[in-house]
Write a protein that holds these residues in place. Structure first.
Motif, PDB file in Angstrom:
ATOM      1  N   HIS A   1      13.134  36.733  34.191  1.00 36.70           N
ATOM      2  CA  HIS A   1      12.165  37.272  35.146  1.00 36.70           C
ATOM      3  C   HIS A   1      11.972  38.768  34.900  1.00 36.70           C
ATOM      4  N   PHE A   2      13.058  39.459  34.576  1.00 37.80           N
ATOM      5  CA  PHE A   2      13.021  40.874  34.196  1.00 37.80           C
ATOM      6  C   PHE A   2      12.067  41.060  33.008  1.00 37.80           C
ATOM      7  N   ALA A   3      12.244  40.238  31.965  1.00 42.82           N
ATOM      8  CA  ALA A   3      11.390  40.322  30.770  1.00 42.82           C
ATOM      9  C   ALA A   3       9.939  39.967  31.097  1.00 42.82           C
ATOM     10  N   PHE A   4       9.769  38.959  31.933  1.00 37.93           N
ATOM     11  CA  PHE A   4       8.428  38.516  32.329  1.00 37.93           C
ATOM     12  C   PHE A   4       7.682  39.626  33.065  1.00 37.93           C
ATOM     13  N   MET A   5       8.358  40.280  33.994  1.00 34.55           N
ATOM     14  CA  MET A   5       7.728  41.342  34.780  1.00 34.55           C
ATOM     15  C   MET A   5       7.390  42.566  33.925  1.00 34.55           C
ATOM     16  N   LYS A   6       8.090  42.725  32.807  1.00 30.90           N
ATOM     17  CA  LYS A   6       7.786  43.824  31.876  1.00 30.90           C
ATOM     18  C   LYS A   6       6.684  43.430  30.880  1.00 30.90           C
ATOM     19  N   GLY A   7       6.187  42.197  30.978  1.00 31.35           N
ATOM     20  CA  GLY A   7       5.139  41.735  30.061  1.00 31.35           C
ATOM     21  C   GLY A   7       5.651  41.392  28.671  1.00 31.35           C
ATOM     22  N   ASP A   8       6.942  41.072  28.564  1.00 36.74           N
ATOM     23  CA  ASP A   8       7.542  40.845  27.246  1.00 36.74           C
ATOM     24  C   ASP A   8       7.691  39.366  26.879  1.00 36.74           C
ATOM     25  N   LEU A   9       7.109  38.468  27.674  1.00 34.96           N
ATOM     26  CA  LEU A   9       7.212  37.047  27.337  1.00 34.96           C
ATOM     27  C   LEU A   9       5.851  36.425  27.017  1.00 34.96           C
ATOM     28  N   ASP A  10       4.919  37.246  26.563  1.00 34.16           N
ATOM     29  CA  ASP A  10       3.575  36.742  26.272  1.00 34.16           C
ATOM     30  C   ASP A  10       3.442  36.200  24.857  1.00 34.16           C
ATOM     31  N   ASP A  11       4.251  36.684  23.948  1.00 31.20           N
ATOM     32  CA  ASP A  11       4.056  36.383  22.525  1.00 31.20           C
ATOM     33  C   ASP A  11       5.221  35.530  22.002  1.00 31.20           C
ATOM     34  N   THR A  12       5.646  35.790  20.763  1.00 32.79           N
ATOM     35  CA  THR A  12       6.746  35.037  20.164  1.00 32.79           C
ATOM     36  C   THR A  12       8.086  35.544  20.687  1.00 32.79           C
ATOM     37  N   VAL A  13       8.956  34.606  21.045  1.00 35.09           N
ATOM     38  CA  VAL A  13      10.286  34.929  21.553  1.00 35.09           C
ATOM     39  C   VAL A  13      11.331  34.208  20.703  1.00 35.09           C
ATOM     40  N   TYR A  14      12.356  34.945  20.273  1.00 38.04           N
ATOM     41  CA  TYR A  14      13.514  34.354  19.597  1.00 38.04           C
ATOM     42  C   TYR A  14      14.698  34.384  20.565  1.00 38.04           C
ATOM     43  N   ASP A  15      15.437  33.277  20.603  1.00 35.67           N
ATOM     44  CA  ASP A  15      16.691  33.231  21.348  1.00 35.67           C
ATOM     45  C   ASP A  15      17.807  33.114  20.310  1.00 35.67           C
ATOM     46  N   LEU A  16      18.584  34.186  20.163  1.00 37.17           N
ATOM     47  CA  LEU A  16      19.652  34.206  19.164  1.00 37.17           C
ATOM     48  C   LEU A  16      20.941  33.674  19.777  1.00 37.17           C
ATOM     49  N   GLY A  17      21.518  32.645  19.131  1.00 33.89           N
ATOM     50  CA  GLY A  17      22.692  31.989  19.691  1.00 33.89           C
ATOM     51  C   GLY A  17      22.287  31.201  20.919  1.00 33.89           C
ATOM     52  N   CYS A  18      21.267  30.353  20.752  1.00 32.04           N
ATOM     53  CA  CYS A  18      20.610  29.719  21.901  1.00 32.04           C
ATOM     54  C   CYS A  18      21.452  28.652  22.582  1.00 32.04           C
ATOM     55  N   GLY A  19      22.522  28.175  21.918  1.00 32.10           N
ATOM     56  CA  GLY A  19      23.336  27.134  22.538  1.00 32.10           C
ATOM     57  C   GLY A  19      22.496  25.919  22.882  1.00 32.10           C
ATOM     58  N   THR A  20      22.560  25.476  24.131  1.00 33.57           N
ATOM     59  CA  THR A  20      21.812  24.280  24.533  1.00 33.57           C
ATOM     60  C   THR A  20      20.418  24.608  25.075  1.00 33.57           C
ATOM     61  N   GLY A  21      19.980  25.849  24.851  1.00 35.33           N
ATOM     62  CA  GLY A  21      18.571  26.170  25.048  1.00 35.33           C
ATOM     63  C   GLY A  21      18.156  26.827  26.347  1.00 35.33           C
ATOM     64  N   MET A  22      19.103  27.279  27.146  1.00 32.11           N
ATOM     65  CA  MET A  22      18.785  27.820  28.477  1.00 32.11           C
ATOM     66  C   MET A  22      17.724  28.928  28.443  1.00 32.11           C
ATOM     67  N   LEU A  23      17.972  29.999  27.676  1.00 28.21           N
ATOM     68  CA  LEU A  23      17.035  31.128  27.652  1.00 28.21           C
ATOM     69  C   LEU A  23      15.736  30.764  26.931  1.00 28.21           C
ATOM     70  N   ALA A  24      15.852  30.013  25.837  1.00 27.91           N
ATOM     71  CA  ALA A  24      14.660  29.626  25.073  1.00 27.91           C
ATOM     72  C   ALA A  24      13.712  28.790  25.925  1.00 27.91           C
ATOM     73  N   ILE A  25      14.262  27.816  26.608  1.00 27.20           N
ATOM     74  CA  ILE A  25      13.443  26.935  27.450  1.00 27.20           C
ATOM     75  C   ILE A  25      12.817  27.735  28.594  1.00 27.20           C
ATOM     76  N   GLY A  26      13.607  28.603  29.207  1.00 28.73           N
ATOM     77  CA  GLY A  26      13.085  29.431  30.298  1.00 28.73           C
ATOM     78  C   GLY A  26      11.953  30.334  29.854  1.00 28.73           C
ATOM     79  N   ALA A  27      12.072  30.894  28.642  1.00 29.87           N
ATOM     80  CA  ALA A  27      11.011  31.763  28.117  1.00 29.87           C
ATOM     81  C   ALA A  27       9.705  30.979  27.944  1.00 29.87           C
ATOM     82  N   LYS A  28       9.831  29.750  27.472  1.00 34.55           N
ATOM     83  CA  LYS A  28       8.639  28.912  27.282  1.00 34.55           C
ATOM     84  C   LYS A  28       8.029  28.520  28.625  1.00 34.55           C
ATOM     85  N   VAL A  29       8.870  28.209  29.597  1.00 30.98           N
ATOM     86  CA  VAL A  29       8.391  27.877  30.940  1.00 30.98           C
ATOM     87  C   VAL A  29       7.561  29.029  31.516  1.00 30.98           C
ATOM     88  N   LEU A  30       7.989  30.267  31.195  1.00 33.71           N
ATOM     89  CA  LEU A  30       7.293  31.447  31.723  1.00 33.71           C
ATOM     90  C   LEU A  30       6.081  31.853  30.884  1.00 33.71           C
TER      91      LEU A  30
END
Length: 201
Positions: A38-67
């Motif tokens: 949500h912090f990244a979203f409010m800064k306008g940083d989730l509009d383009d390509t996002v990499y999740d490094l060490g994504c594990g089972t996908g928590m941050l990656a999936i959340g970024a796509k949802v947003l």
């Protein structure tokens, strides 16, 4: 999407079946993932390509796509974790790419990197390859670190800079034998890092 709604959605993300202590495979709690994203979203940083490094089972990656991120790629060296990540993305109805790679081998370019790297509790310095790769592939990085890491991270990422940071809690569920409590809350810091010439973004 409100932060609380995102948190509830991310509670559906399944964790590791057999977490590896040497890889510090602690799932990012949904409450913390929602906070960072949500912090990244409010800064306008989730509009383009996002990499999740060490994504594990996908928590941050999936959340970024949802947003609303245009393209999301999750990288991890554990194929079993990535199998669960793919199932999680399918279950939540989002399209995320997952690649099995050592973090040092990640190439390409993302506007934003999100990550919850190992804190180095088991293998000292294990967060460094994550920071190094993030600085190479991303314009902006959001990263979670043990409380008290600010001076180290500031120096390590130079000439990139931390534009914002704050303290928060990381509730770790009992995962390994040495854990004494059902849930242990540790203090962590979330950093927003940019390349020096992007610090006004």
């Amino acid at each position: 999407m409100k932060q609380r709604k995102l948190e509830i959605l991310l509670e559906k993300v399944r964790s590791f079946d057999s977490p590896d202590v040497t890889l510090e495979q602690y799932s990012t709690p949904s409450v913390l993932a929602a906070e960072l994203l949500h912090f990244a979203f409010m800064k306008g940083d989730l509009d383009d390509t996002v990499y999740d490094l060490g994504c594990g089972t996908g928590m941050l990656a999936i959340g970024a796509k949802v947003l609303g991120a245009k393209r999301v790629v999750g990288f991890d060296s554990d194929p079993a974790a990535l199998d669960i990540a793919r199932e999680n993305a399918e279950k939540l109805g989002v399209e995320v790419e997952f690649e099995c790679l050592d973090i040092r081998q990640v190439r390409g370019h993302a506007h934003t990197v999100v990550m919850n790297p190992p804190f180095g509790a088991q293998v000292k310095g294990s967060d460094r390859p994550f920071l190094s790769t993030a600085m190479k592939v991303g314009d902006v990085t959001y990263s979670i670190h043990n409380s008290g890491s600010l001076a180290f991270v500031k120096k390590f990422i130079e000439p990139a800079v931390i534009t914002e940071w704050y303290n928060t809690g990381f509730p770790i569920k009992r995962t390994f034998k040495f854990h004494k409590k059902d849930v242990e809350r540790i203090e962590v810091e979330i950093y927003r890092i940019t390349k020096e010439n992007d610090q006004d973004n």
